[in-house]
Scaffold this motif. Structure first.
Motif, short mmCIF file in Angstrom:
data_model
loop_
_atom_site.label_atom_id
_atom_site.label_comp_id
_atom_site.label_asym_id
_atom_site.label_seq_id
_atom_site.Cartn_x
_atom_site.Cartn_y
_atom_site.Cartn_z
N SER A 1 -2.50 10.83 116.59
CA SER A 1 -2.52 10.72 118.04
C SER A 1 -3.30 11.82 118.74
O SER A 1 -3.50 11.79 119.96
CB SER A 1 -1.09 10.70 118.58
OG SER A 1 -0.42 11.91 118.24
N GLU B 1 -6.00 14.04 120.49
CA GLU B 1 -7.16 13.66 121.30
C GLU B 1 -8.42 14.41 120.89
O GLU B 1 -9.53 13.90 121.04
CB GLU B 1 -6.86 13.92 122.78
CG GLU B 1 -5.70 13.12 123.33
CD GLU B 1 -5.38 13.52 124.75
OE1 GLU B 1 -6.19 13.22 125.65
OE2 GLU B 1 -4.33 14.15 124.96
N VAL B 2 -8.23 15.65 120.39
CA VAL B 2 -9.36 16.49 120.01
C VAL B 2 -9.21 16.91 118.55
O VAL B 2 -8.14 17.36 118.14
CB VAL B 2 -9.45 17.75 120.90
CG1 VAL B 2 -10.63 18.63 120.47
CG2 VAL B 2 -9.59 17.35 122.37
N LYS C 1 -11.92 9.75 118.92
CA LYS C 1 -11.51 11.14 119.12
C LYS C 1 -12.71 11.98 119.57
O LYS C 1 -13.86 11.68 119.24
CB LYS C 1 -10.95 11.73 117.83
CG LYS C 1 -9.88 10.90 117.15
CD LYS C 1 -8.65 10.72 118.00
CE LYS C 1 -7.56 9.96 117.23
NZ LYS C 1 -6.35 9.75 118.06
N GLU D 1 -11.04 19.14 129.29
CA GLU D 1 -10.07 18.75 130.32
C GLU D 1 -10.76 18.38 131.64
O GLU D 1 -10.27 17.54 132.39
CB GLU D 1 -9.06 19.87 130.54
CG GLU D 1 -8.12 20.08 129.35
CD GLU D 1 -7.02 21.07 129.63
OE1 GLU D 1 -7.29 22.10 130.30
OE2 GLU D 1 -5.88 20.84 129.19
#
Length: 214
Positions: free
Chosen positions: A36, A38-39, A64, A104
């Motif tokens: 899961s 993201e990075v 990803k 972000e």
């Protein structure tokens, strides 16, 4: 024996607290390409090119964001740039937080390079808690960066731009205590060239009941 690497536990200590970090060692662990996260951050050396790009390609297929740092992208950015979303050239201490901030803010750049070398007196304690303890581990400690010699064939002086820097010995002892383990290894490329510095460090290590190598 697992000689744990320092790069990712150190970068994890620069990571903002609101970001969850997990450390996976490809030598020992099965990678979960459906994770899961993201990075995905990859640290790789030059001889790991094939595997590093395989991992990057597979995670990018899963949507990803993949970034890479270490000697591989620093020495040969052209070999990895098409496989990742961003790469770090040189030391990542200041670059990594900037990468995360740009992710972000949805403004991640393709290439990052440290504008200056950090003062080693500002280094935080690495996230030793991320290193798995279910195998025999030598915990990584850094006392110096670089090398005073100028051997033309050497990647170390290229990476560290012909510099040789020392950490305060009290900070090194702090990290040894934080590792909280009998077995440690110094990640330094040239730990004892400065004999005065080495003697000061080893004197402070006396009585710590360590088994160590370098």
């Amino acid at each position: 024996m697992n000689v744990a690497e320092l790069a990712l536990p150190l970068l994890a200590s620069y990571t903002p607290k609101h970001i969850e970090v997990e450390l996976v060692e490809d030598y020992f662990d099965d990678l979960d390409f459906n994770h899961s996260a993201e990075v995905i951050a990859i640290s790789a050396q030059i001889m790991q090119l094939k595997r590093a790009t395989e991992i990057a390609d597979e995670f990018r297929k899963k949507g990803k964001i993949v970034v890479i740092g270490g000697f591989l992208p620093t020495m040969h950015p052209e070999a990895v740039i098409d496989h990742v979303d961003a790469l770090c050239i040189g030391e990542g201490d200041e670059v990594w937080p900037q990468m995360l901030q740009d992710i972000e803010n949805d403004c991640l750049k393709k290439t990052y390079k440290a504008e200056k070398q950090i003062k080693l007196s500002t280094m935080p304690v690495p996230r030793y808690d991320l290193i798995k303890k279910d195998r025999f581990v030598l915990y990584p400690i850094q006392a110096t960066r670089g090398c005073p010699f100028t051997c033309e064939y050497c990647s170390i002086i290229q990476f560290f731009e012909n510099t040789y820097r020392y950490r305060p010995t009290d900070d090194i002892i702090r990290d040894i205590k934080a590792a909280n383990h009998k077995y440690i290894h110094f990640t330094d490329d040239n730990l004892m060239e400065n004999t005065k510095f080495a003697k000061e460090l080893f004197t402070k290590m006396k009585g710590m009941n360590l088994i160590w190598g370098s």
